[in-house]
Write a protein that holds these residues in place. Structure first.
Motif, PDB file in Angstrom:
ATOM      1  N   SER A 105      63.912   5.536  87.142  1.00 45.63           N
ATOM      2  CA  SER A 105      63.232   4.468  87.875  1.00 45.63           C
ATOM      3  C   SER A 105      61.798   4.868  88.206  1.00 45.63           C
ATOM      4  O   SER A 105      60.879   4.059  88.079  1.00 45.63           O
ATOM      5  CB  SER A 105      63.986   4.131  89.157  1.00 45.63           C
ATOM      6  OG  SER A 105      65.269   3.656  88.870  1.00 45.63           O
ATOM      7  N   ALA A 106      61.613   6.118  88.632  1.00 44.41           N
ATOM      8  CA  ALA A 106      60.260   6.593  88.942  1.00 44.41           C
ATOM      9  C   ALA A 106      59.387   6.583  87.697  1.00 44.41           C
ATOM     10  O   ALA A 106      58.220   6.163  87.747  1.00 44.41           O
ATOM     11  CB  ALA A 106      60.331   7.989  89.543  1.00 44.41           C
ATOM     12  N   ILE A 107      59.940   7.011  86.576  1.00 47.53           N
ATOM     13  CA  ILE A 107      59.183   6.997  85.319  1.00 47.53           C
ATOM     14  C   ILE A 107      58.832   5.564  84.917  1.00 47.53           C
ATOM     15  O   ILE A 107      57.717   5.285  84.471  1.00 47.53           O
ATOM     16  CB  ILE A 107      59.972   7.720  84.210  1.00 47.53           C
ATOM     17  CG1 ILE A 107      60.049   9.213  84.512  1.00 47.53           C
ATOM     18  CG2 ILE A 107      59.343   7.483  82.836  1.00 47.53           C
ATOM     19  CD1 ILE A 107      61.003   9.978  83.627  1.00 47.53           C
ATOM     20  N   ALA A 108      59.783   4.647  85.090  1.00 46.63           N
ATOM     21  CA  ALA A 108      59.538   3.248  84.751  1.00 46.63           C
ATOM     22  C   ALA A 108      58.456   2.654  85.645  1.00 46.63           C
ATOM     23  O   ALA A 108      57.590   1.898  85.178  1.00 46.63           O
ATOM     24  CB  ALA A 108      60.824   2.442  84.865  1.00 46.63           C
ATOM     25  N   ILE A 109      58.467   2.988  86.933  1.00 52.89           N
ATOM     26  CA  ILE A 109      57.448   2.458  87.848  1.00 52.89           C
ATOM     27  C   ILE A 109      56.070   2.995  87.494  1.00 52.89           C
ATOM     28  O   ILE A 109      55.081   2.261  87.490  1.00 52.89           O
ATOM     29  CB  ILE A 109      57.841   2.789  89.306  1.00 52.89           C
ATOM     30  CG1 ILE A 109      59.056   1.945  89.704  1.00 52.89           C
ATOM     31  CG2 ILE A 109      56.678   2.549  90.255  1.00 52.89           C
ATOM     32  CD1 ILE A 109      59.674   2.333  91.016  1.00 52.89           C
ATOM     33  N   VAL A 110      55.986   4.282  87.164  1.00 50.31           N
ATOM     34  CA  VAL A 110      54.698   4.853  86.745  1.00 50.31           C
ATOM     35  C   VAL A 110      54.227   4.195  85.451  1.00 50.31           C
ATOM     36  O   VAL A 110      53.039   3.871  85.296  1.00 50.31           O
ATOM     37  CB  VAL A 110      54.812   6.392  86.591  1.00 50.31           C
ATOM     38  CG1 VAL A 110      53.582   6.973  85.919  1.00 50.31           C
ATOM     39  CG2 VAL A 110      55.040   7.035  87.941  1.00 50.31           C
ATOM     40  N   GLY A 111      55.150   3.963  84.524  1.00 50.77           N
ATOM     41  CA  GLY A 111      54.789   3.284  83.279  1.00 50.77           C
ATOM     42  C   GLY A 111      54.287   1.876  83.522  1.00 50.77           C
ATOM     43  O   GLY A 111      53.297   1.440  82.917  1.00 50.77           O
ATOM     44  N   LEU A 112      54.945   1.147  84.429  1.00 49.57           N
ATOM     45  CA  LEU A 112      54.478  -0.202  84.767  1.00 49.57           C
ATOM     46  C   LEU A 112      53.100  -0.162  85.417  1.00 49.57           C
ATOM     47  O   LEU A 112      52.275  -1.061  85.192  1.00 49.57           O
ATOM     48  CB  LEU A 112      55.487  -0.894  85.685  1.00 49.57           C
ATOM     49  CG  LEU A 112      56.786  -1.317  85.028  1.00 49.57           C
ATOM     50  CD1 LEU A 112      57.757  -1.845  86.075  1.00 49.57           C
ATOM     51  CD2 LEU A 112      56.538  -2.361  83.961  1.00 49.57           C
ATOM     52  N   ALA A 113      52.836   0.865  86.220  1.00 49.75           N
ATOM     53  CA  ALA A 113      51.514   1.000  86.823  1.00 49.75           C
ATOM     54  C   ALA A 113      50.449   1.218  85.754  1.00 49.75           C
ATOM     55  O   ALA A 113      49.352   0.634  85.824  1.00 49.75           O
ATOM     56  CB  ALA A 113      51.513   2.147  87.827  1.00 49.75           C
ATOM     57  N   PHE A 114      50.757   2.036  84.740  1.00 51.97           N
ATOM     58  CA  PHE A 114      49.813   2.240  83.644  1.00 51.97           C
ATOM     59  C   PHE A 114      49.592   0.946  82.860  1.00 51.97           C
ATOM     60  O   PHE A 114      48.464   0.627  82.471  1.00 51.97           O
ATOM     61  CB  PHE A 114      50.289   3.349  82.701  1.00 51.97           C
ATOM     62  CG  PHE A 114      49.923   4.720  83.164  1.00 51.97           C
ATOM     63  CD1 PHE A 114      48.619   5.164  83.109  1.00 51.97           C
ATOM     64  CD2 PHE A 114      50.894   5.576  83.654  1.00 51.97           C
ATOM     65  CE1 PHE A 114      48.278   6.428  83.526  1.00 51.97           C
ATOM     66  CE2 PHE A 114      50.581   6.847  84.088  1.00 51.97           C
ATOM     67  CZ  PHE A 114      49.263   7.284  84.025  1.00 51.97           C
TER      68      PHE A 114
END
Length: 87
Positions: free
Chosen positions: A58-67
């Motif tokens: 989930s943390a990786i997905a949120i960082v990816g969405l931020a990018f």
């Protein structure tokens, strides 16, 4: 006759690609489907007791969405930023 055929093949394209339409299509159709798939995967992992993997993913997905959001912002306001820097 071959020279005229080559000239016709090298002619300028008459149309243009609607990049805004493509971006809108991906943002409105493809992104929600991918997010739903991620949600199903996360729920499946959480039901098996893999909470740490779910939190990490989930943390990786949120960082990816931020990018992705940052890239979309630059896509829409990039020209004004370039004008600000170089003028």
């Amino acid at each position: 006759m071959i020279a005229t055929e080559l000239f016709i093949l090298a002619a300028e394209p008459s149309g243009s690609i609607n990049t805004e339409g493509i971006v809108t299509f991906f943002a409105s159709n493809i992104a929600p489907i991918l997010l739903a798939v991620l949600g199903v995967i996360f729920i499946g992992r959480a039901s098996r007791g893999e909470i740490s993997k779910v939190l990490t993913s989930s943390a990786i997905a949120i960082v990816g969405l931020a990018f992705i959001a940052g890239a979309a912002t630059l896509f829409f306001v990039g020209e004004s930023i370039i004008d600000l820097i170089f003028n």
